[in-house]
Design a protein around this motif. Sequence first.
Motif, short mmCIF file in Angstrom:
data_model
loop_
_atom_site.label_atom_id
_atom_site.label_comp_id
_atom_site.label_asym_id
_atom_site.label_seq_id
_atom_site.Cartn_x
_atom_site.Cartn_y
_atom_site.Cartn_z
N ALA A 202 0.85 -1.19 0.00
CA ALA A 202 0.00 0.00 0.00
C ALA A 202 0.88 1.24 0.00
CB ALA A 202 -0.93 -0.01 1.21
N GLY A 203 0.27 2.38 -0.28
CA GLY A 203 1.01 3.65 -0.25
C GLY A 203 2.11 3.70 -1.29
N THR A 204 3.26 4.24 -0.88
CA THR A 204 4.39 4.35 -1.81
C THR A 204 4.91 2.98 -2.22
OG1 THR A 204 5.92 4.51 0.07
CG2 THR A 204 5.09 6.58 -0.86
N PHE A 205 4.77 1.99 -1.34
CA PHE A 205 5.23 0.63 -1.66
C PHE A 205 4.43 0.03 -2.82
CE2 PHE A 205 6.39 0.60 3.01
CZ PHE A 205 7.74 0.85 2.76
N LEU A 206 3.16 0.40 -2.91
CA LEU A 206 2.33 -0.13 -3.99
C LEU A 206 2.88 0.28 -5.35
CD1 LEU A 206 -0.19 -1.62 -4.96
CD2 LEU A 206 -1.49 0.49 -4.63
N GLY A 207 3.29 1.54 -5.47
CA GLY A 207 3.86 2.01 -6.72
C GLY A 207 5.14 1.28 -7.07
N GLN A 208 5.99 1.05 -6.04
CA GLN A 208 7.24 0.35 -6.28
C GLN A 208 6.99 -1.09 -6.75
OE1 GLN A 208 8.62 2.04 -2.23
NE2 GLN A 208 10.47 1.29 -3.21
N VAL A 209 6.03 -1.76 -6.11
CA VAL A 209 5.72 -3.13 -6.50
C VAL A 209 5.17 -3.18 -7.92
CG1 VAL A 209 4.20 -5.09 -6.03
CG2 VAL A 209 5.37 -3.95 -4.15
N LYS A 210 4.30 -2.23 -8.27
CA LYS A 210 3.74 -2.20 -9.61
C LYS A 210 4.84 -2.02 -10.65
CE LYS A 210 -0.96 -0.52 -8.73
NZ LYS A 210 -1.93 0.60 -8.95
N ARG A 211 5.80 -1.15 -10.37
CA ARG A 211 6.90 -0.97 -11.32
C ARG A 211 7.74 -2.23 -11.44
NH1 ARG A 211 6.80 4.22 -9.00
NH2 ARG A 211 8.31 3.63 -7.40
N PHE A 212 7.93 -2.91 -10.30
CA PHE A 212 8.69 -4.17 -10.30
C PHE A 212 7.99 -5.21 -11.17
CE2 PHE A 212 9.50 -8.33 -8.18
CZ PHE A 212 10.85 -8.41 -8.42
N LEU A 213 6.67 -5.28 -11.09
CA LEU A 213 5.92 -6.25 -11.88
C LEU A 213 5.76 -5.80 -13.32
CD1 LEU A 213 3.11 -7.17 -9.31
CD2 LEU A 213 5.17 -8.48 -9.85
N GLN A 214 5.71 -4.51 -13.57
CA GLN A 214 5.59 -4.02 -14.94
C GLN A 214 6.82 -4.36 -15.76
OE1 GLN A 214 4.78 0.14 -14.45
NE2 GLN A 214 2.55 -0.14 -14.21
N ASP A 215 7.97 -4.43 -15.11
CA ASP A 215 9.19 -4.80 -15.82
C ASP A 215 9.04 -6.17 -16.45
OD1 ASP A 215 10.40 -2.45 -15.19
OD2 ASP A 215 11.44 -3.22 -13.43
N GLU A 216 8.32 -7.07 -15.77
CA GLU A 216 8.11 -8.41 -16.31
C GLU A 216 7.25 -8.33 -17.58
OE1 GLU A 216 6.69 -12.80 -14.78
OE2 GLU A 216 5.81 -11.04 -13.86
N ASN A 217 6.19 -7.51 -17.54
CA ASN A 217 5.34 -7.37 -18.71
C ASN A 217 6.11 -6.78 -19.90
OD1 ASN A 217 3.18 -8.29 -17.17
ND2 ASN A 217 2.61 -6.21 -16.54
#
Length: 225
Positions: A202-217
Amino acid sequence: MGGRIASADSIAGNIDSAQALLANLRQRLDEPVSWEQKRRLIEVLVGGVRVDTVEECGVKQSRTTVTYRFSEPKQPMPLVLPQSYIIGSVIRIPTEPHTIGDHIRNQRLRRKMLQREVAEQIGVEKTSVFNWEGNRTIPELRYLPAIISFLGYNPLPAAEGWGERLVRRRTTLGLTQKEVARQLNVDQGTLARWERGEREPAGTFLGQVKRFLQDENASAARRVG
């Protein structure tokens, strides 16, 4: 109609012959079965033996089909003995791979490569590939990127939810929880809870996780392109 009657009579005759021979053998169960008796059994029971050379996943091997006399090809009779059976292939081919080792073996056979050649490409000893293909061991995390490069696709199952997606992405990269936690600027315990599905970022961590997973896409899109 006459042909079907003749065929039925022939099948019935074979059954009677087999029953008579088996009844005769039943009376001699305590005695060794001679080669002549074995030959007569085969002549009565077996309609034919065919050996074919087949290629499956790039591997040529023999396939032996034994057909019995007890049924017509399209009208099998409900007997205990099967109409035919196929002696399995000598080389194990995982046509429906379930493990990473199965995927490696399948791809290696399709590409007609030796285990030594695959080992050199992945950066391990030949023994490692041998053990992976035999499902004796599983590859260490650090070898997953090279394995995925060799396969040309990701063999890991599809993921749903934050936890499964994080585990799949981390495993694909061959990284430990500690290494990924450092990338996301969280402690390892927090990441572990996310992966277990106990918490969600959640919060700022949510954005970091999304970017981490977007790299896979993005990586998957580049491979497809």
